[in-house]
Scaffold this active site. Structure first.
Site, PDB file in Angstrom:
ATOM      1  N   VAL A  12       0.837  -1.201   0.000  1.00 55.39           N
ATOM      2  CA  VAL A  12       0.000   0.000   0.000  1.00 55.39           C
ATOM      3  C   VAL A  12       0.876   1.258   0.000  1.00 55.39           C
ATOM      4  O   VAL A  12       0.681   2.171  -0.808  1.00 55.39           O
ATOM      5  CB  VAL A  12      -0.948  -0.006   1.221  1.00 55.39           C
ATOM      6  CG1 VAL A  12      -1.715   1.309   1.316  1.00 55.39           C
ATOM      7  CG2 VAL A  12      -1.916  -1.178   1.133  1.00 55.39           C
ATOM      8  N   GLU A 146      -7.712   1.537   2.122  1.00 54.42           N
ATOM      9  CA  GLU A 146      -7.144   1.151   0.834  1.00 54.42           C
ATOM     10  C   GLU A 146      -7.892  -0.067   0.290  1.00 54.42           C
ATOM     11  O   GLU A 146      -8.173  -0.998   1.025  1.00 54.42           O
ATOM     12  CB  GLU A 146      -5.665   0.786   1.070  1.00 54.42           C
ATOM     13  CG  GLU A 146      -4.929   0.393  -0.152  1.00 54.42           C
ATOM     14  CD  GLU A 146      -5.081   1.443  -1.232  1.00 54.42           C
ATOM     15  OE1 GLU A 146      -4.624   2.573  -1.020  1.00 54.42           O
ATOM     16  OE2 GLU A 146      -5.666   1.129  -2.288  1.00 54.42           O
ATOM     17  N   LEU A 148      -6.811  -1.557  -2.787  1.00 56.83           N
ATOM     18  CA  LEU A 148      -6.041  -2.163  -3.884  1.00 56.83           C
ATOM     19  C   LEU A 148      -5.795  -3.649  -3.634  1.00 56.83           C
ATOM     20  O   LEU A 148      -5.738  -4.111  -2.501  1.00 56.83           O
ATOM     21  CB  LEU A 148      -4.714  -1.431  -4.086  1.00 56.83           C
ATOM     22  CG  LEU A 148      -3.660  -1.413  -2.981  1.00 56.83           C
ATOM     23  CD1 LEU A 148      -2.876  -2.703  -2.894  1.00 56.83           C
ATOM     24  CD2 LEU A 148      -2.724  -0.252  -3.228  1.00 56.83           C
ATOM     25  N   LYS A 217     -13.957  -0.608   5.100  1.00 62.82           N
ATOM     26  CA  LYS A 217     -12.829  -1.420   4.644  1.00 62.82           C
ATOM     27  C   LYS A 217     -12.961  -2.887   5.078  1.00 62.82           C
ATOM     28  O   LYS A 217     -12.918  -3.804   4.258  1.00 62.82           O
ATOM     29  CB  LYS A 217     -11.522  -0.816   5.186  1.00 62.82           C
ATOM     30  CG  LYS A 217     -10.309  -1.697   5.047  1.00 62.82           C
ATOM     31  CD  LYS A 217     -10.024  -1.986   3.592  1.00 62.82           C
ATOM     32  CE  LYS A 217      -9.110  -3.166   3.448  1.00 62.82           C
ATOM     33  NZ  LYS A 217      -7.878  -2.888   2.828  1.00 62.82           N
ATOM     34  N   GLY A 266     -12.343 -23.489  -4.879  1.00 64.83           N
ATOM     35  CA  GLY A 266     -11.057 -24.164  -4.967  1.00 64.83           C
ATOM     36  C   GLY A 266     -10.389 -24.264  -3.611  1.00 64.83           C
ATOM     37  O   GLY A 266     -11.039 -24.607  -2.616  1.00 64.83           O
ATOM     38  N   GLY A 270      -6.282 -16.768   0.755  1.00 66.18           N
ATOM     39  CA  GLY A 270      -5.124 -16.599   1.631  1.00 66.18           C
ATOM     40  C   GLY A 270      -4.647 -15.170   1.533  1.00 66.18           C
ATOM     41  O   GLY A 270      -5.405 -14.271   1.187  1.00 66.18           O
ATOM     42  N   CYS A 273      -4.363 -10.252   3.765  1.00 68.17           N
ATOM     43  CA  CYS A 273      -5.536  -9.428   4.098  1.00 68.17           C
ATOM     44  C   CYS A 273      -6.751 -10.208   4.581  1.00 68.17           C
ATOM     45  O   CYS A 273      -7.179 -10.052   5.717  1.00 68.17           O
ATOM     46  CB  CYS A 273      -5.908  -8.572   2.898  1.00 68.17           C
ATOM     47  SG  CYS A 273      -4.558  -7.499   2.386  1.00 68.17           S
ATOM     48  N   LYS A 276      -6.638 -12.265   8.010  1.00 68.54           N
ATOM     49  CA  LYS A 276      -6.497 -11.436   9.220  1.00 68.54           C
ATOM     50  C   LYS A 276      -7.642 -10.430   9.352  1.00 68.54           C
ATOM     51  O   LYS A 276      -8.052 -10.097  10.460  1.00 68.54           O
ATOM     52  CB  LYS A 276      -5.130 -10.758   9.262  1.00 68.54           C
ATOM     53  CG  LYS A 276      -5.046  -9.473   8.481  1.00 68.54           C
ATOM     54  CD  LYS A 276      -3.792  -8.698   8.784  1.00 68.54           C
ATOM     55  CE  LYS A 276      -3.618  -7.544   7.809  1.00 68.54           C
ATOM     56  NZ  LYS A 276      -4.666  -6.533   7.835  1.00 68.54           N
TER      57      LYS A 276
HETATM   58  C1  UGA Z   1      -7.871  -7.995  -0.898  1.00 66.72           C
HETATM   59  C2  UGA Z   1      -9.051  -7.171  -1.458  1.00 66.72           C
HETATM   60  O1  UGA Z   1      -9.535  -7.767  -2.660  1.00 66.72           O
HETATM   61  C3  UGA Z   1      -8.628  -5.725  -1.725  1.00 66.72           C
HETATM   62  O2  UGA Z   1      -9.738  -4.962  -2.168  1.00 66.72           O
HETATM   63  C4  UGA Z   1      -8.079  -5.130  -0.423  1.00 66.72           C
HETATM   64  O3  UGA Z   1      -7.650  -3.792  -0.586  1.00 66.72           O
HETATM   65  C5  UGA Z   1      -6.899  -5.972   0.049  1.00 66.72           C
HETATM   66  O4  UGA Z   1      -7.359  -7.331   0.273  1.00 66.72           O
HETATM   67  C6  UGA Z   1      -6.391  -5.380   1.325  1.00 66.72           C
HETATM   68  O5  UGA Z   1      -7.121  -5.406   2.322  1.00 66.72           O
HETATM   69  O6  UGA Z   1      -5.310  -4.794   1.337  1.00 66.72           O
HETATM   70  P1  UGA Z   1      -5.709  -9.193  -1.952  1.00 66.72           P
HETATM   71  O7  UGA Z   1      -5.508  -9.755  -0.583  1.00 66.72           O
HETATM   72  O8  UGA Z   1      -4.569  -8.556  -2.674  1.00 66.72           O
HETATM   73  O9  UGA Z   1      -6.863  -8.051  -1.900  1.00 66.72           O
HETATM   74  O10 UGA Z   1      -6.224 -10.353  -2.871  1.00 66.72           O
HETATM   75  P2  UGA Z   1      -7.570 -10.808  -3.583  1.00 66.72           P
HETATM   76  O11 UGA Z   1      -7.414 -10.674  -5.037  1.00 66.72           O
HETATM   77  O12 UGA Z   1      -8.751 -10.182  -2.970  1.00 66.72           O
HETATM   78  O13 UGA Z   1      -7.547 -12.377  -3.248  1.00 66.72           O
HETATM   79  C7  UGA Z   1      -7.585 -12.846  -1.902  1.00 66.72           C
HETATM   80  C8  UGA Z   1      -7.573 -14.372  -1.895  1.00 66.72           C
HETATM   81  O14 UGA Z   1      -8.827 -14.895  -2.322  1.00 66.72           O
HETATM   82  C9  UGA Z   1      -6.522 -15.012  -2.809  1.00 66.72           C
HETATM   83  O15 UGA Z   1      -5.927 -16.104  -2.156  1.00 66.72           O
HETATM   84  C10 UGA Z   1      -7.332 -15.458  -4.022  1.00 66.72           C
HETATM   85  O16 UGA Z   1      -6.745 -16.496  -4.752  1.00 66.72           O
HETATM   86  C11 UGA Z   1      -8.620 -15.899  -3.318  1.00 66.72           C
HETATM   87  N1  UGA Z   1      -9.791 -15.930  -4.211  1.00 66.72           N
HETATM   88  C12 UGA Z   1     -10.216 -14.784  -4.821  1.00 66.72           C
HETATM   89  C13 UGA Z   1     -10.490 -17.109  -4.364  1.00 66.72           C
HETATM   90  O17 UGA Z   1     -10.130 -18.162  -3.800  1.00 66.72           O
HETATM   91  N2  UGA Z   1     -11.606 -17.109  -5.160  1.00 66.72           N
HETATM   92  C14 UGA Z   1     -12.060 -15.998  -5.778  1.00 66.72           C
HETATM   93  O18 UGA Z   1     -13.092 -16.077  -6.473  1.00 66.72           O
HETATM   94  C15 UGA Z   1     -11.331 -14.803  -5.613  1.00 66.72           C
END
Ligand code: UGA
Length: 447
Positions: A12, A146, A148, A217, A266, A270, A273, A276
């Protein structure tokens, strides 16, 4: 030109600082880690993130981005100070706010008259009011969470869905909004410099109170986690009934009231974010005397997924994993990042290893970061092909596009067995089956 400071050089902080510096702000990027600051000063990031390196390089070279291990002189010069420090979880699942408070305390005596202290770190509702008491009266405190995603951090920051700013001081809230409007005005050229080709889109600016901004958030992340666990619960039923969870969730998500995002079943979620933030929400609700059984259930489902995959594979492999050579492809917690924190792929590899399997593993970007999370007996490889040699089963745990391009025919020829477990619904079953591999997944192709 406005001067800002960004405290904390995680995903971030680095993204915010690099983008603001390319939008014309003078940015002090402060972190206590000498290692991180040394890498940033050399004009690059210490983590893999699409588009970030060119922005850091340009900003460092132009003198607009000033990485430093010291709060001085940056904080005293700044009109706006962003706190982007980590909020890991405590062993009981609650949020560890040690860095949030120590950043506030260290910055407090240095902040200039009329400065705005902006909290970007994800914190439990009510934290901001406490941090604000540490700051002098001449400083306004606002929350600006945030949203992102790692892997698409730059394009998410430039092409946002919403900017949320909450606080008591309307002038301070407006000043932070203005900073984002300046970034928005410059975003096409910043995206170009980053080598990104993100389509234009309209985002919203939402002003609210401090507590609402904080809760927006965690509620957003909790809801997305809930969607994934919901899809995984339906996937388990699909496994028992012959339905295909991909078809089911696509059709359910086609209802615009529901939406199809974050319905991919699936190995579960993980990263740094969701796990926790969900446990932090449960703990903070409990502090307010509110139960969150819905989020406890989402966590339980999520925790069960890697073991569920291992069990399903074990049945196919004749009931035992002991001494079976298997491979896990994908150790990053998702594609597009080198981050292996709380990674389901790492978790799956460790479960297989604990069950006595001879585990091989590979990730195109996260081998290094995964190494310390993996059990010592797991062998890391430099290519997917090498990792899968002579294996009886191959598990795909991260949706890296390059895994789609594997020559599965050649892979099958070099394997000892025929099980291809698609742990993230990346592949078309027909592409796998015609080369003689046995395709398995969570919630599809099971009867
Ligand atoms: C997440 C949120 O999507 C962001 O909007 C937020 O800002 C961020 O946390 C944060 O709090 O900083 P991120 O942790 O980067 O972002 O990743 P995601 O793309 O949201 O994926 C999280 C997990 O869910 C990954 O392990 C992903 O593979 C899994 N996932 C995602 C699934 O198992 N299935 C899905 O359909 C989508």
């Amino acid at each position: 030109m406005k001067t800002i400071s960004v405290i904390g050089s995680g995903y971030v902080g680095v993204t915010t600082a690099a983008i603001a510096a390319n939008a014309g702000f003078r940015v002090h990027l402060i972190d206590i880690s000498e290692d991180r600051i040394t890498v940033l000063k050399s004009g690059k990031s210490f983590f893999y993130e699409e588009g970030i390196n060119p922005l850091i390089k340009l900003a460092v070279d132009s003198g607009n981005l000033l990485p430093s291990t010291s709060y001085e002189p940056g904080i005293a010069e700044s009109d706006i100070v962003f706190s982007c420090v980590g909020t890991p979880d405590n062993p009981d699942g609650s949020s560890n706010l040690e860095y949030v408070f120590s950043a506030g305390k260290t910055a407090a005596p240095l902040l200039k008259d009329g400065a705005i202290y902006v909290q970007k770190s994800t914190v439990p509702v009510g934290t901001g009011a406490e941090v604000a008491t540490l700051l002098p009266d001449h400083v306004a405190y606002v929350s600006n969470p945030e949203f992102l995603k790692e892997g698409t951090a730059v394009s998410n920051t430039l092409y946002f869905d919403r900017i949320v700013v909450g606080g008591k001081d309307a002038t301070a809230v407006e000043a932070v909004m203005q900073l984002y409007k300046t970034i928005e005005k410059n975003r096409a050229s910043i995206a170009q410099k980053a080598g990104l080709n993100t389509p234009e889109k309209a985002g919203e600016y939402i002003a609210t109170n401090l507590e609402s901004a904080e809760l927006i958030k965690v509620t957003s992340n909790a809801f997305l986690a809930l969607k994934i666990s919901f899809a995984n619960s339906i996937a388990k039923l699909a496994d028992e009934s012959g339905a295909d969870v991909v078809d089911v969730m696509n059709a359910v998500g086609a209802d615009k009231r529901i939406g199809s995002a974050f319905f991919n079943a699936g190995r579960g979620y993980g990263g740094g974010c969701f796990p926790k933030d969900v446990s932090g929400l449960i703990a903070s609700a409990s502090d307010h005397g509110v139960d969150m059984p819905i989020m406890v259930a989402a966590t339980d489902v999520n925790d069960s997924m890697p073991g569920y995959i291992a069990n399903k594979a074990q049945k196919y492999l004749g009931g035992i994993l002991h001494d079976k050579k298997v491979c896990v492809l994908g150790l990053a917690f998702k594609a597009g990042t080198s981050d292996a924190r709380r990674s389901p792929g790492v978790n799956l590899a460790n479960i297989l290893d604990k069950a006595g399997a001879n585990v091989q593993a590979y990730d195109p970007h996260a081998n290094k970061e995964a190494k310390e999370e993996l059990r010592a007996s797991i062998v890391l490889h430099e290519t997917a092909e090498e990792a899968c040699q002579e294996c009886e089963a191959v598990f795909i745990a991260t949706e890296w596009p390059e895994f789609k391009d594997i020559n599965f025919k050649a892979l099958k020829q070099n394997m000892q067995g025929d099980l291809l477990f698609d742990g993230i619904n990346l592949l078309a079953p027909s592409d796998i089956k015609h080369v003689g591999l046995h395709y398995m997944a969570v919630g599809r192709e099971n009867l």
